[in-house]
Design an enzyme around this catalytic site. Structure first.
Site, PDB file in Angstrom:
ATOM      1  N   GLU A   1      44.207  -1.877  42.344  1.00 61.28           N
ATOM      2  CA  GLU A   1      45.002  -2.078  43.562  1.00 61.28           C
ATOM      3  C   GLU A   1      44.720  -3.446  44.188  1.00 61.28           C
ATOM      4  O   GLU A   1      45.642  -4.176  44.564  1.00 61.28           O
ATOM      5  CB  GLU A   1      44.718  -0.960  44.569  1.00 61.28           C
ATOM      6  CG  GLU A   1      45.269   0.377  44.093  1.00 61.28           C
ATOM      7  CD  GLU A   1      45.050   1.524  45.073  1.00 61.28           C
ATOM      8  OE1 GLU A   1      45.722   2.542  44.941  1.00 61.28           O
ATOM      9  OE2 GLU A   1      44.189   1.409  45.965  1.00 61.28           O
TER      10      GLU A   1
ATOM     11  N   GLU B   1      66.351  10.289  39.166  1.00 58.68           N
ATOM     12  CA  GLU B   1      67.298  11.181  38.470  1.00 58.68           C
ATOM     13  C   GLU B   1      66.946  11.298  36.986  1.00 58.68           C
ATOM     14  O   GLU B   1      67.281  12.271  36.327  1.00 58.68           O
ATOM     15  CB  GLU B   1      68.744  10.711  38.643  1.00 58.68           C
ATOM     16  CG  GLU B   1      69.107   9.425  37.961  1.00 58.68           C
ATOM     17  CD  GLU B   1      70.566   9.023  38.241  1.00 58.68           C
ATOM     18  OE1 GLU B   1      71.465   9.802  37.934  1.00 58.68           O
ATOM     19  OE2 GLU B   1      70.788   7.922  38.792  1.00 58.68           O
TER      20      GLU B   1
ATOM     21  N   LYS C   1      44.330  -0.622  53.092  1.00 59.05           N
ATOM     22  CA  LYS C   1      44.743  -1.037  51.737  1.00 59.05           C
ATOM     23  C   LYS C   1      46.263  -1.005  51.599  1.00 59.05           C
ATOM     24  O   LYS C   1      46.883  -1.948  51.111  1.00 59.05           O
ATOM     25  CB  LYS C   1      44.069  -0.103  50.720  1.00 59.05           C
ATOM     26  CG  LYS C   1      44.365  -0.323  49.250  1.00 59.05           C
ATOM     27  CD  LYS C   1      45.623   0.314  48.736  1.00 59.05           C
ATOM     28  CE  LYS C   1      45.787   1.776  48.988  1.00 59.05           C
ATOM     29  NZ  LYS C   1      44.921   2.652  48.253  1.00 59.05           N
TER      30      LYS C   1
ATOM     31  N   CYS D   1      42.174   3.730  52.285  1.00 60.59           N
ATOM     32  CA  CYS D   1      43.598   3.973  52.020  1.00 60.59           C
ATOM     33  C   CYS D   1      44.541   3.264  52.989  1.00 60.59           C
ATOM     34  O   CYS D   1      45.513   2.636  52.562  1.00 60.59           O
ATOM     35  CB  CYS D   1      43.898   5.467  52.107  1.00 60.59           C
ATOM     36  SG  CYS D   1      42.602   6.527  51.502  1.00 60.59           S
TER      37      CYS D   1
ATOM     38  N   TYR E   1      40.926   2.707  40.412  1.00 59.98           N
ATOM     39  CA  TYR E   1      41.915   2.577  41.485  1.00 59.98           C
ATOM     40  C   TYR E   1      41.694   1.290  42.292  1.00 59.98           C
ATOM     41  O   TYR E   1      42.616   0.524  42.516  1.00 59.98           O
ATOM     42  CB  TYR E   1      41.750   3.705  42.491  1.00 59.98           C
ATOM     43  CG  TYR E   1      42.244   5.074  42.157  1.00 59.98           C
ATOM     44  CD1 TYR E   1      43.439   5.543  42.696  1.00 59.98           C
ATOM     45  CD2 TYR E   1      41.501   5.934  41.374  1.00 59.98           C
ATOM     46  CE1 TYR E   1      43.876   6.832  42.455  1.00 59.98           C
ATOM     47  CE2 TYR E   1      41.929   7.223  41.127  1.00 59.98           C
ATOM     48  CZ  TYR E   1      43.117   7.679  41.672  1.00 59.98           C
ATOM     49  OH  TYR E   1      43.547   8.946  41.442  1.00 59.98           O
TER      50      TYR E   1
ATOM     51  N   HIS F   1      72.153  10.529  42.473  1.00 65.35           N
ATOM     52  CA  HIS F   1      72.612   9.327  41.796  1.00 65.35           C
ATOM     53  C   HIS F   1      73.080   8.268  42.798  1.00 65.35           C
ATOM     54  O   HIS F   1      73.720   8.624  43.774  1.00 65.35           O
ATOM     55  CB  HIS F   1      73.775   9.708  40.868  1.00 65.35           C
ATOM     56  CG  HIS F   1      74.266   8.567  40.048  1.00 65.35           C
ATOM     57  ND1 HIS F   1      73.548   8.031  39.012  1.00 65.35           N
ATOM     58  CD2 HIS F   1      75.417   7.855  40.128  1.00 65.35           C
ATOM     59  CE1 HIS F   1      74.238   7.041  38.483  1.00 65.35           C
ATOM     60  NE2 HIS F   1      75.370   6.897  39.140  1.00 65.35           N
TER      61      HIS F   1
ATOM     62  N   CYS G   1      38.807   6.241  54.680  1.00 61.76           N
ATOM     63  CA  CYS G   1      40.262   6.222  54.510  1.00 61.76           C
ATOM     64  C   CYS G   1      40.940   5.374  55.580  1.00 61.76           C
ATOM     65  O   CYS G   1      41.725   4.487  55.278  1.00 61.76           O
ATOM     66  CB  CYS G   1      40.799   7.650  54.539  1.00 61.76           C
ATOM     67  SG  CYS G   1      42.588   7.699  54.604  1.00 61.76           S
TER      68      CYS G   1
HETATM   69  P1  NDP Z   1      36.906   4.632  39.931  1.00 63.35           P
HETATM   70  O1  NDP Z   1      36.015   5.716  39.512  1.00 63.35           O
HETATM   71  O2  NDP Z   1      38.368   4.842  39.972  1.00 63.35           O
HETATM   72  O3  NDP Z   1      36.648   3.344  39.032  1.00 63.35           O
HETATM   73  C1  NDP Z   1      35.382   2.828  38.811  1.00 63.35           C
HETATM   74  C2  NDP Z   1      35.525   1.780  37.741  1.00 63.35           C
HETATM   75  O4  NDP Z   1      34.284   1.125  37.563  1.00 63.35           O
HETATM   76  C3  NDP Z   1      35.910   2.380  36.403  1.00 63.35           C
HETATM   77  O5  NDP Z   1      36.827   1.514  35.793  1.00 63.35           O
HETATM   78  C4  NDP Z   1      34.609   2.414  35.653  1.00 63.35           C
HETATM   79  O6  NDP Z   1      34.759   2.300  34.272  1.00 63.35           O
HETATM   80  C5  NDP Z   1      33.936   1.164  36.192  1.00 63.35           C
HETATM   81  N1  NDP Z   1      32.477   1.224  36.128  1.00 63.35           N
HETATM   82  C6  NDP Z   1      31.671   2.151  36.659  1.00 63.35           C
HETATM   83  N2  NDP Z   1      30.381   1.831  36.426  1.00 63.35           N
HETATM   84  C7  NDP Z   1      30.397   0.680  35.750  1.00 63.35           C
HETATM   85  C8  NDP Z   1      29.375  -0.160  35.212  1.00 63.35           C
HETATM   86  N3  NDP Z   1      28.085   0.150  35.335  1.00 63.35           N
HETATM   87  N4  NDP Z   1      29.742  -1.279  34.569  1.00 63.35           N
HETATM   88  C9  NDP Z   1      31.051  -1.606  34.424  1.00 63.35           C
HETATM   89  N5  NDP Z   1      32.043  -0.852  34.896  1.00 63.35           N
HETATM   90  C10 NDP Z   1      31.720   0.278  35.556  1.00 63.35           C
HETATM   91  O7  NDP Z   1      36.314   4.163  41.319  1.00 63.35           O
HETATM   92  P2  NDP Z   1      36.825   3.187  42.425  1.00 63.35           P
HETATM   93  O8  NDP Z   1      35.591   2.560  42.935  1.00 63.35           O
HETATM   94  O9  NDP Z   1      37.927   2.325  41.946  1.00 63.35           O
HETATM   95  O10 NDP Z   1      37.400   4.194  43.489  1.00 63.35           O
HETATM   96  C11 NDP Z   1      36.570   5.252  43.978  1.00 63.35           C
HETATM   97  C12 NDP Z   1      37.395   6.487  44.220  1.00 63.35           C
HETATM   98  O11 NDP Z   1      38.159   6.301  45.384  1.00 63.35           O
HETATM   99  C13 NDP Z   1      38.397   6.776  43.115  1.00 63.35           C
HETATM  100  O12 NDP Z   1      37.848   7.605  42.130  1.00 63.35           O
HETATM  101  C14 NDP Z   1      39.531   7.434  43.835  1.00 63.35           C
HETATM  102  O13 NDP Z   1      39.340   8.822  43.764  1.00 63.35           O
HETATM  103  C15 NDP Z   1      39.414   6.939  45.256  1.00 63.35           C
HETATM  104  N6  NDP Z   1      40.487   5.982  45.521  1.00 63.35           N
HETATM  105  C16 NDP Z   1      41.762   6.456  45.561  1.00 63.35           C
HETATM  106  C17 NDP Z   1      42.808   5.611  45.803  1.00 63.35           C
HETATM  107  C18 NDP Z   1      44.188   6.156  45.835  1.00 63.35           C
HETATM  108  O14 NDP Z   1      44.344   7.359  45.964  1.00 63.35           O
HETATM  109  N7  NDP Z   1      45.204   5.332  45.673  1.00 63.35           N
HETATM  110  C19 NDP Z   1      42.601   4.173  46.044  1.00 63.35           C
HETATM  111  C20 NDP Z   1      41.236   3.783  45.954  1.00 63.35           C
HETATM  112  C21 NDP Z   1      40.229   4.665  45.705  1.00 63.35           C
HETATM  113  P3  NDP Z   1      35.129   3.566  33.333  1.00 63.35           P
HETATM  114  O15 NDP Z   1      36.550   3.879  33.602  1.00 63.35           O
HETATM  115  O16 NDP Z   1      34.899   3.025  31.966  1.00 63.35           O
HETATM  116  O17 NDP Z   1      34.196   4.652  33.717  1.00 63.35           O
END
Ligand code: NDP
Length: 461
Positions: free
Chosen positions: A184, A443, A51, A48, A180, A438, A43
């Site tokens: 982002e 709102e 980022k 986080c 995410y 407002h 983080c």
């Molecule tokens: P996510 O789980 O959000 O996203 C992973 C992405 O990769 C999904 O779109 C998934 O597709 C895709 N994917 C996974 N495996 C494959 C594959 N073999 N081939 C192609 N596509 C694939 O993970 P992130 O890595 O983006 O983030 C990790 C975690 O970190 C998040 O779950 C979140 O909890 C946390 N995070 C939170 C943030 C915040 O609070 N703002 C910011 C960044 C991270 P599909 O959807 O189809 O499964």
């Protein structure tokens, strides 16, 4: 009663690890904590916090453009990536220092080393080879980007880890993933002037979010100039004349400077001595825990991303606080993973809490959906074409608001407050009798008086 070197030894100095170590130490427990990289964890060091600093940096290009509509003439602007990295690194070092100071003030003993389990009560500190014993052990080693080693050319790609330390800003980037991190960073790089393409295997980005917001964000990103390729995945990456030649499953061929993989994260459980200690992991490599974060070994607990729960910093911190209640305050407390408010720091942002319309429709026979879509006030003068979407999902039977979803400026800030109302079980009537502030965008949340539509037995009526 055997005597141990420590009451508690924590492996991993991220959000969950530092919180459990610091609070246990402040309760007078003898605590040791080991971290192999930098205190603060994903983080603070490469997640986080940096980022969000990047998000701020990337928003200035639009701020400069928008200023004209308000009478400003902004001189020629330019962006210096190295200056941003330098400023970000300075801030991260300051925060890391605060994490260490907090541990130090609480009198936890800090070890800058990798640590591995030898058995259920013994930890080996790799830097010195020393072993220490502890009555209770916490595993909070977090996770790391999944490198997808089966993908030909994966070694030419970067992950979010490297994105924070690129020597120079690429001219073009292809980001794989639709979660995410992918979304982002696509917005960050685009805002910084990088030609950005996102490639995602599914039908629509951000698979776990409300469909309306996913579609709205997708459109907004494309309108800004971010190219989004859905229903497609990378099939190979090769280096050709200093650039990267990318082929996709749908036979697209792209040439870019950088490819970033944001395809999920893997728990850090390898070579940790889990087997020797008897700690069970699941087939994804995550530590299996019970509802009190206890592993298969009664005196060993696991917190945060190393377990297969919700990968969010506040969740790891909450799990740590529940661990403290359970183990040191004689007050068994289960972490509560219901109604977690969350934000995607895209541009526009997403802020959300509770059930999506699709999930709620499966759970309740009748829903009222309140939906507003409007142009934010600032856009009237800036001339920017953008829209805000707000949506409340209400269970018709008891009028409880079961989901709240926002796409728009400061949606994350709003989601935090909506989280309180949903947690408190507020009904739509509570929203209706709340006075509006407002003029704000928020709102709209208390002025949507009649449902936009209803969902009965899964059908929109
Ligand atoms: P996510 O789980 O959000 O996203 C992973 C992405 O990769 C999904 O779109 C998934 O597709 C895709 N994917 C996974 N495996 C494959 C594959 N073999 N081939 C192609 N596509 C694939 O993970 P992130 O890595 O983006 O983030 C990790 C975690 O970190 C998040 O779950 C979140 O909890 C946390 N995070 C939170 C943030 C915040 O609070 N703002 C910011 C960044 C991270 P599909 O959807 O189809 O499964």
């Amino acid at each position: 009663m055997p005597s141990f070197d420590f009451d508690l030894f924590v492996i991993g100095g991220g959000s969950g690890g530092v919180r459990s170590a610091r609070v246990a130490a402040s309760l007078g427990k003898k605590v040791g904590i080991a971290e192999e990289y930098r205190y603060g964890g994903t983080c603070v060091i490469r997640g986080c916090v940096p980022k969000k600093l990047f998000v701020y940096a990337s928003q200035y290009s639009e701020h400069f453009e928008d200023a004209a509509g308000f009478g400003w003439t902004v001189g020629e602007s330019s962006f210096d990536w190295n200056k941003l990295i330098e400023a970000k690194d300075k801030e991260i070092a300051r925060l890391e220092g605060l994490y260490r100071k907090g541990l130090d003030n609480a009198k936890a003993e800090i070890f800058d080393t990798r640590a591995e389990l030898v058995d259920a009560h013994t930890v080996k500190l790799l830097k010195t080879g020393q072993t220490v014993t502890a009555e209770t052990i916490v595993i909070a080693t977090g996770g790391r980007p999944n490198l997808h080693t089966a993908l030909p050319g994966h070694e030419l790609c970067i992950s979010s880890n490297e994105a924070f330390h690129l020597k120079e800003l690429p001219k073009s980037i292809l980001i794989a993933g639709g979660g995410y991190i992918a979304v982002e960073f696509a917005n960050i790089f685009h805002g910084l002037g990088v030609e950005t393409t996102l490639i995602y295997r599914g039908a629509e980005i951000l698979s776990r979010f409300d469909q309306d917001l996913r579609k709205g964000l997708h459109e907004a990103m494309e309108e800004k100039g971010i190219r989004i390729l859905c229903h497609d995945i990378l099939s190979s990456i090769e280096k050709v004349e200093g650039r990267l030649l990318v082929r996709t499953k749908n036979d697209k061929v792209l040439t870019v400077d950088t490819v970033m993989l944001a395809l999920g994260r893997t728990p850090n459980t390898e070579n940790l001595g889990l087997q020797a200690a008897g700690v069970a992991i699941n087939d994804q490599g995550a530590v299996i825990v019970d509802e009190y974060s206890r592993t298969s070994v009664p005196n060993i607990y696991a917190l945060g991303d190393v377990t297969d729960r919700v990968q969010l910093t506040p969740v790891a911190i909450h799990e740590a606080m529940c661990f403290i209640e359970t183990v040191y305050k004689n007050n068994p407390t289960r972490p509560d993973h219901e109604l977690i408010a969350t934000a995607v720091f895209s541009q526009p942002e997403i802020g959300t809490v509770g059930l999506t319309e699709e999930e709620a429709a499966k759970r309740y026979p009748e829903l009222e959906v309140y939906r507003a879509q409007f142009r934010p006030m600032k856009a009237t003068l800036s001339g920017r074409s953008e829209k805000t979407i707000m949506k409340l999902i209400v269970n018709a039977a008891d009028r409880k608001v079961v989901g709240a979803h926002i796409l728009g400026h400061e949606a994350g800030e709003m989601a935090q407050l909506l989280g309180i109302t949903l947690k408190a079980g507020c009904t739509k009537d509570d929203f209706d009798r709340t006075m509006a502030v407002h003029p704000t965008a928020a709102e709209e949340l208390v002025t949507m008086y009649s449902p936009s539509y209803r969902i009965r037995n899964g059908e929109r009526v």
